[in-house]
Write a protein that holds these residues in place. Structure first.
Motif, PDB file in Angstrom:
ATOM      1  N   THR A 114      29.847 -12.957  30.993  1.00 42.42           N
ATOM      2  CA  THR A 114      29.460 -12.025  32.041  1.00 42.42           C
ATOM      3  C   THR A 114      28.922 -10.797  31.338  1.00 42.42           C
ATOM      4  OG1 THR A 114      31.315 -12.803  33.368  1.00 42.42           O
ATOM      5  CG2 THR A 114      30.328 -10.718  34.030  1.00 42.42           C
ATOM      6  N   CYS A 115      27.993 -10.086  31.952  1.00 41.50           N
ATOM      7  CA  CYS A 115      27.415  -8.930  31.264  1.00 41.50           C
ATOM      8  C   CYS A 115      28.484  -7.868  31.017  1.00 41.50           C
ATOM      9  CB  CYS A 115      26.241  -8.354  32.045  1.00 41.50           C
ATOM     10  SG  CYS A 115      26.729  -7.166  33.297  1.00 41.50           S
ATOM     11  N   ALA A 116      28.263  -7.126  29.950  1.00 32.28           N
ATOM     12  CA  ALA A 116      29.245  -6.125  29.509  1.00 32.28           C
ATOM     13  C   ALA A 116      29.512  -5.072  30.576  1.00 32.28           C
ATOM     14  CB  ALA A 116      28.749  -5.465  28.230  1.00 32.28           C
ATOM     15  N   LEU A 117      28.490  -4.774  31.374  1.00 31.51           N
ATOM     16  CA  LEU A 117      28.636  -3.737  32.394  1.00 31.51           C
ATOM     17  C   LEU A 117      29.683  -4.144  33.435  1.00 31.51           C
ATOM     18  CD1 LEU A 117      26.568  -1.177  32.963  1.00 31.51           C
ATOM     19  CD2 LEU A 117      26.124  -2.489  34.996  1.00 31.51           C
ATOM     20  N   ILE A 118      29.597  -5.349  33.891  1.00 34.98           N
ATOM     21  CA  ILE A 118      30.544  -5.828  34.896  1.00 34.98           C
ATOM     22  C   ILE A 118      31.932  -5.945  34.283  1.00 34.98           C
ATOM     23  CG2 ILE A 118      31.145  -7.782  36.375  1.00 34.98           C
ATOM     24  CD1 ILE A 118      28.173  -8.317  36.723  1.00 34.98           C
ATOM     25  N   LYS A 119      31.981  -6.497  33.083  1.00 36.40           N
ATOM     26  CA  LYS A 119      33.280  -6.621  32.421  1.00 36.40           C
ATOM     27  C   LYS A 119      33.925  -5.256  32.267  1.00 36.40           C
ATOM     28  CE  LYS A 119      33.138 -10.659  29.506  1.00 36.40           C
ATOM     29  NZ  LYS A 119      33.157 -11.113  28.107  1.00 36.40           N
ATOM     30  N   THR A 144      23.804  -6.681  44.435  1.00 38.80           N
ATOM     31  CA  THR A 144      22.549  -6.682  43.685  1.00 38.80           C
ATOM     32  C   THR A 144      22.435  -8.003  42.944  1.00 38.80           C
ATOM     33  OG1 THR A 144      23.713  -5.299  42.103  1.00 38.80           O
ATOM     34  CG2 THR A 144      22.149  -4.220  43.539  1.00 38.80           C
ATOM     35  N   CYS A 145      22.690  -7.984  41.638  1.00 40.17           N
ATOM     36  CA  CYS A 145      22.561  -9.240  40.890  1.00 40.17           C
ATOM     37  C   CYS A 145      23.709 -10.177  41.274  1.00 40.17           C
ATOM     38  CB  CYS A 145      22.576  -8.962  39.391  1.00 40.17           C
ATOM     39  SG  CYS A 145      24.161  -8.346  38.820  1.00 40.17           S
ATOM     40  N   ASP A 146      23.554 -11.445  40.942  1.00 41.61           N
ATOM     41  CA  ASP A 146      24.601 -12.411  41.263  1.00 41.61           C
ATOM     42  C   ASP A 146      25.911 -12.039  40.595  1.00 41.61           C
ATOM     43  OD1 ASP A 146      22.817 -13.735  42.755  1.00 41.61           O
ATOM     44  OD2 ASP A 146      22.620 -15.490  41.434  1.00 41.61           O
ATOM     45  N   GLY A 147      25.807 -11.572  39.364  1.00 37.67           N
ATOM     46  CA  GLY A 147      27.014 -11.206  38.627  1.00 37.67           C
ATOM     47  C   GLY A 147      27.818 -10.178  39.393  1.00 37.67           C
ATOM     48  N   LYS A 148      27.130  -9.117  39.818  1.00 39.77           N
ATOM     49  CA  LYS A 148      27.844  -8.064  40.516  1.00 39.77           C
ATOM     50  C   LYS A 148      28.367  -8.551  41.855  1.00 39.77           C
ATOM     51  CE  LYS A 148      26.087  -3.558  39.088  1.00 39.77           C
ATOM     52  NZ  LYS A 148      25.601  -2.315  39.703  1.00 39.77           N
ATOM     53  N   LYS A 149      27.516  -9.165  42.639  1.00 41.27           N
ATOM     54  CA  LYS A 149      27.988  -9.467  43.992  1.00 41.27           C
ATOM     55  C   LYS A 149      29.145 -10.450  43.981  1.00 41.27           C
ATOM     56  CE  LYS A 149      24.205 -12.509  45.355  1.00 41.27           C
ATOM     57  NZ  LYS A 149      22.795 -12.182  45.382  1.00 41.27           N
ATOM     58  N   GLY A 284      14.862  -0.836  30.671  1.00 41.19           N
ATOM     59  CA  GLY A 284      15.721  -1.975  30.965  1.00 41.19           C
ATOM     60  C   GLY A 284      16.989  -1.662  31.709  1.00 41.19           C
ATOM     61  N   CYS A 285      18.075  -2.260  31.263  1.00 39.63           N
ATOM     62  CA  CYS A 285      19.366  -2.145  31.941  1.00 39.63           C
ATOM     63  C   CYS A 285      19.860  -0.690  31.929  1.00 39.63           C
ATOM     64  CB  CYS A 285      20.405  -3.004  31.227  1.00 39.63           C
ATOM     65  SG  CYS A 285      20.257  -4.744  31.578  1.00 39.63           S
ATOM     66  N   PRO A 286      20.698  -0.365  32.911  1.00 41.44           N
ATOM     67  CA  PRO A 286      21.261   0.986  32.931  1.00 41.44           C
ATOM     68  C   PRO A 286      22.138   1.239  31.704  1.00 41.44           C
ATOM     69  CG  PRO A 286      21.881  -0.254  34.922  1.00 41.44           C
ATOM     70  CD  PRO A 286      21.174  -1.198  34.031  1.00 41.44           C
ATOM     71  N   GLY A 373      18.116  -5.227  27.104  1.00 37.33           N
ATOM     72  CA  GLY A 373      18.775  -6.108  28.067  1.00 37.33           C
ATOM     73  C   GLY A 373      20.190  -6.383  27.624  1.00 37.33           C
ATOM     74  N   LEU A 374      21.110  -6.317  28.563  1.00 33.85           N
ATOM     75  CA  LEU A 374      22.477  -6.685  28.230  1.00 33.85           C
ATOM     76  C   LEU A 374      22.557  -8.198  28.210  1.00 33.85           C
ATOM     77  CD1 LEU A 374      24.602  -4.228  30.361  1.00 33.85           C
ATOM     78  CD2 LEU A 374      24.638  -4.453  27.878  1.00 33.85           C
ATOM     79  N   GLN A 375      23.278  -8.705  27.235  1.00 39.30           N
ATOM     80  CA  GLN A 375      23.475 -10.132  27.160  1.00 39.30           C
ATOM     81  C   GLN A 375      24.022 -10.648  28.499  1.00 39.30           C
ATOM     82  OE1 GLN A 375      26.136 -11.028  24.007  1.00 39.30           O
ATOM     83  NE2 GLN A 375      25.001 -12.832  23.413  1.00 39.30           N
ATOM     84  N   PHE A 376      23.516 -11.746  28.948  1.00 38.80           N
ATOM     85  CA  PHE A 376      23.908 -12.399  30.217  1.00 38.80           C
ATOM     86  C   PHE A 376      23.412 -11.684  31.461  1.00 38.80           C
ATOM     87  CE2 PHE A 376      27.555 -13.057  27.216  1.00 38.80           C
ATOM     88  CZ  PHE A 376      27.143 -14.293  26.797  1.00 38.80           C
ATOM     89  N   CYS A 377      22.581 -10.694  31.310  1.00 38.13           N
ATOM     90  CA  CYS A 377      22.005 -10.036  32.485  1.00 38.13           C
ATOM     91  C   CYS A 377      20.712 -10.742  32.830  1.00 38.13           C
ATOM     92  CB  CYS A 377      21.726  -8.570  32.184  1.00 38.13           C
ATOM     93  SG  CYS A 377      20.710  -7.810  33.454  1.00 38.13           S
ATOM     94  N   GLN A 378      20.803 -11.652  33.771  1.00 38.24           N
ATOM     95  CA  GLN A 378      19.607 -12.436  34.085  1.00 38.24           C
ATOM     96  C   GLN A 378      18.428 -11.605  34.560  1.00 38.24           C
ATOM     97  OE1 GLN A 378      20.650 -15.612  36.660  1.00 38.24           O
ATOM     98  NE2 GLN A 378      21.801 -16.672  35.084  1.00 38.24           N
ATOM     99  N   PRO A 379      18.615 -10.723  35.534  1.00 39.47           N
ATOM    100  CA  PRO A 379      17.426 -10.052  36.063  1.00 39.47           C
ATOM    101  C   PRO A 379      16.603  -9.319  34.991  1.00 39.47           C
ATOM    102  CG  PRO A 379      19.390  -9.489  37.361  1.00 39.47           C
ATOM    103  CD  PRO A 379      19.856 -10.340  36.239  1.00 39.47           C
ATOM    104  N   TYR A 380      17.263  -8.552  34.157  1.00 41.82           N
ATOM    105  CA  TYR A 380      16.498  -7.780  33.176  1.00 41.82           C
ATOM    106  C   TYR A 380      16.019  -8.632  32.012  1.00 41.82           C
ATOM    107  CZ  TYR A 380      17.048  -3.669  35.881  1.00 41.82           C
ATOM    108  OH  TYR A 380      16.950  -2.787  36.907  1.00 41.82           O
ATOM    109  N   LEU A 381      16.837  -9.589  31.579  1.00 39.11           N
ATOM    110  CA  LEU A 381      16.391 -10.430  30.470  1.00 39.11           C
ATOM    111  C   LEU A 381      15.201 -11.281  30.903  1.00 39.11           C
ATOM    112  CD1 LEU A 381      19.815 -11.465  28.921  1.00 39.11           C
ATOM    113  CD2 LEU A 381      18.183  -9.775  28.080  1.00 39.11           C
TER     114      LEU A 381
HETATM  115  S1  SF4 Z   1      21.871  -6.193  36.683  1.00 35.39           S
HETATM  116 FE1  SF4 Z   1      22.406  -7.082  34.733  1.00 35.39          FE
HETATM  117  S2  SF4 Z   1      23.479  -5.502  33.612  1.00 35.39           S
HETATM  118 FE2  SF4 Z   1      23.398  -4.915  35.745  1.00 35.39          FE
HETATM  119  S3  SF4 Z   1      25.298  -5.654  36.523  1.00 35.39           S
HETATM  120 FE3  SF4 Z   1      23.794  -7.218  36.911  1.00 35.39          FE
HETATM  121  S4  SF4 Z   1      23.915  -8.570  35.191  1.00 35.39           S
HETATM  122 FE4  SF4 Z   1      24.983  -6.712  34.645  1.00 35.39          FE
END
Ligand code: SF4
Ligand code: SF4
Lengths: 425, 249
Positions: A114-119, A144-149, A284-286, A373-381
């Motif tokens: 999972t991206c570092a931001l969410i973790k 927003t992204c799948d990871g977050k939601k 890129g990513c925040p 791009g944060l690793q595992f961040c699909q939208p930005y990568l």
């Molecule tokens: S947009 Fe990317 S960096 Fe931001 S929360 Fe989602 S996966 Fe993580």
């Protein structure tokens, strides 16, 4: 910290040992990365102060405000409209999520990839180290992204005041309609939380306050067009980060004071780096506090960052809200228009973002773009490759970086960044 | 005056000294070992030079101990390769710990580069471990692989998994040469895709320790559809580039 805040932190339920550890790391990093810079503007001392008191004085202020009935809303995304919070007598705080914390605990709830931001957002909660999170009356999660939601579904078990905001993913009429409904729903929820009904006057005031804050940061950004750049990218990033915590009016004033000093610097051709230093646009990513790894590597390698195409940066604050409306509804429409322009990578298609990067490269006279791009961040990568292609067409060199919050890859990153800077010289 | 370049890599250290005419006057090599700085110091004591520049992953250590300027491996390789082969349009460097692909403009400036991240998949280290698992020395590994009649495909590129895969293939009675060829082929595919991502134009120079491996050269040439330019001593290219840069080239 200048004062003993221990009892306050204890009352908030923080884990004092973990919190101490976090503050130590933060102070050390701040010292090494920020205070060691040469030729910093004098007015930066304000940001140094805010950072040194970020868990102290600022929290005390917020708690004082709370005693008078004001509410605190925490958010993880620039899509949560500060204007609405302010107009209903609430303070909006951006929750940072810029460091690994309590990773073992986090990985019981989230997949490792999972991206570092969410973790990090989970880690700060599980480790009980964020006084903002603990003092918030409402926490807004956004789809927003799948990871977050998806992660908010689990986050719900950790906090009892999570409010979920849905967001569109397409900039269509239906998309705008969705945003509109969500903003009106949010308005109602905030009004219920604070017991204050938003009026045309309070909304107009709030819009002006937030506009002034954005305009000040934008003024600061524009000063970085000059060569030599009057302020380091690290210091400017700090301003963009403090944007999310500080009292809006005081922040605006302080940023404007920095701008005045920088204007004089520009006239005297005084720079944070010598003239002709390689100029980088970071895109890129925040970059939440205290995620300073990449910017520090870039500037310690001898280039200057002249802009951030990021939510902690221009993407988050370049557009102002039209404040000319006379009714709440008119101004709500203006707010919706303003936020609907944010070119987050969760939108599809998202050509505006590429245009914005090109435009920023020109405005800030960047020699090259580093796409972060944060690793595992699909939208930005996923956007990174089209961004690189589009920039190459304009003969703007681009370096794609994929990383996380650990220091494991610092050596490798340094080599890449240094080689990129050599390429641009 | 003489000018030195030292390339401190993860596996080996190279030192090259050039004279005013850019001719190589000495070239030395040592294993990096556990104490790269002492090793580097030993090398520098063996030759005469007036200026030195460091490159490679240990360059910053060297900079601190010897107060020498540094340059990244990428730029050093680009210059070294372009000097040896003026027709070079791109460089593929496969070293002990990382793989780099660099494309150049006609004037020799770097156009684009890529580098593998963290793990050792596809690097010299990977091949070294696989050679060991198959019971070949690293020097004969490539020649032995070329003796295979067909390629046995290897599914994993992760060093740890590939090693156990190799072990069980051997246990299953598979031909060692075919396994070796399969391993070379997977490293080759990674390298080839990396070099194609930097959009090379013209001749490609192959450097780094893995460029001494005949099987890798053959497979890459087949895949890329062109002859590769391989220096006599492909491991010296980075140090040569640094030496030339220290001369002010
Ligand atoms: S947009 Fe990317 S960096 Fe931001 S929360 Fe989602 S996966 Fe993580
Ligand atoms: S990148 Fe997208 S999801 Fe993240 S803060 Fe920005 S707008 Fe929100």
């Amino acid at each position: 910290m200048g004062e003993d805040y221990k009892s306050m932190w204890m009352e908030l339920g923080l884990d004092l040992d973990g919190h101490d550890a976090l503050l130590n790391v933060l102070a050390q990093a701040y010292n090494d990365i920020f205070l060691s810079q040469k030729d910093r503007p004098e007015t930066m001392s304000y940001f140094d102060f805010v950072m040194s008191e970020v868990h102290g004085l600022r929290i005390r202020e917020l708690l004082e405000e709370k005693k008078t009935g004001r509410k605190i809303i925490g958010s993880y995304c620039v899509f949560v409209p500060e204007e609405i919070a302010l107009a209903a007598n609430a303070t909006l705080i951006g929750l940072c999520s810029g460091a690994d914390f309590a990773t073992d605990e986090v990985e019981k709830l989230l997949p490792r990839n999972t991206c570092a931001l969410i973790k990090s957002s989970f880690g700060f909660k599980l480790g009980k180290v964020c006084p903002y999170l603990e003092s918030a009356d409402m926490i807004v999660g956004e789809n927003t992204c799948d990871g977050k939601k998806k992660s908010y579904e689990s986050f719900k078990s950790l906090v009892d005041n999570l409010y979920i905001m849905d967001l569109p993913q397409v900039k269509s009429e239906q998309g705008r309609e969705l945003l509109k409904n969500e903003y009106f729903r949010f308005k109602k929820a905030v009004e219920e939380l604070t017991g204050v009904t938003i009026t045309a006057d309070s909304l107009k005031d709030a819009i002006r306050t937030v506009n002034a804050k954005r305009a000040a940061v934008h003024r600061l950004s524009l000063l970085r067009r000059h060569d030599p750049a009057p302020i380091s990218g690290l210091d400017a990033l700090l301003a963009n980060q403090i944007f999310f915590y500080d009292n809006p009016a005081r922040f605006t004033q302080s940023v404007n004071a920095i701008c005045e000093e920088l204007e004089k610097r520009v006239q005297k051709k005084d720079g944070a780096f010598p003239a002709k230093t390689v100029r980088i646009l970071l895109s890129g990513c925040p970059q939440a506090v205290p995620n300073w790894k990449l910017p520090a590597i870039v500037e310690q390698s001898g280039a200057v960052i002249v802009g951030e195409e990021s939510c902690v940066g221009e993407r988050g604050c370049r557009n102002l809200t039209d404040d000319s409306g006379n009714s709440v509804d008119e101004m709500m429409e203006a707010i919706i228009d303003r936020y609907f322009k944010i070119d987050c990578a969760i939108f599809t298609p998202n050509g505006e973002r590429i245009d914005h990067i090109k435009e920023m490269s020109k405005t800030y006279r960047a020699d090259g773009v580093i796409h972060y791009g944060l690793q595992f961040c699909q939208p930005y990568l996923m956007e990174a490759i089209p961004v690189e292609r589009a920039l190459e067409k304009e003969s703007i060199p681009c370096l794609r970086i994929e990383t996380d919050y650990s220091m494991e890859d610092a050596g490798q990153l340094t080599t890449r960044v240094e080689a990129f800077i050599e390429q641009l010289r | 005056m003489n000018f030195a370049g030292i390339d401190i890599g993860s596996r080996s250290i190279e030192l090259v000294v050039v004279d005013e005419d850019e001719q190589i006057v000495s070239a030395l090599q040592a294993d990096t070992g556990f104490d790269p700085i002492t090793e580097a110091e030993k090398l520098t004591e063996q030759c005469d030079f007036d200026r030195i520049m460091a490159t490679g992953y240990g360059r910053n250590l060297f900079e601190i101990s010897f107060d020498a300027p540094t340059v990244t491996e990428i730029k050093a390789h680009a210059l070294g390769a372009k000097t040896l082969f003026p027709e070079a349009g791109a460089i593929l460097d496969i070293g002990g710990q990382d793989t780099k692909a660099i494309s150049l403009f006609a004037n020799g400036k770097i156009r684009k580069f890529e580098m593998n991240d963290r793990c050792a998949a596809g690097t010299g280290k990977f091949l070294e471990i696989m050679a060991g698992a198959l019971g070949f020395t690293i020097d004969e590994f490539g020649r032995q692989a070329l003796l295979a009649e067909k390629e046995l495909s290897i599914s994993s590129m992760c060093t740890v998994f590939a090693e156990s895969e190799v072990t069980s293939l051997i246990a299953g009675g598979e031909n060692r040469h075919e396994i070796a060829l399969g391993l070379h082929a997977s490293v080759m595919r990674r390298a080839a895709s990396m070099i194609s991502r930097v959009c090379p134009e013209g001749a490609i120079v192959f450097t780094g320790g893995v460029a001494k491996n005949p099987c890798m050269i053959t497979l890459l040439e087949e895949k890329l559809g062109q002859k590769l330019l391989v220096p006599d001593d492909p491991q010296l290219v980075g140090a040569l580039g640094a030496a030339l840069l220290s001369k002010g080239k």
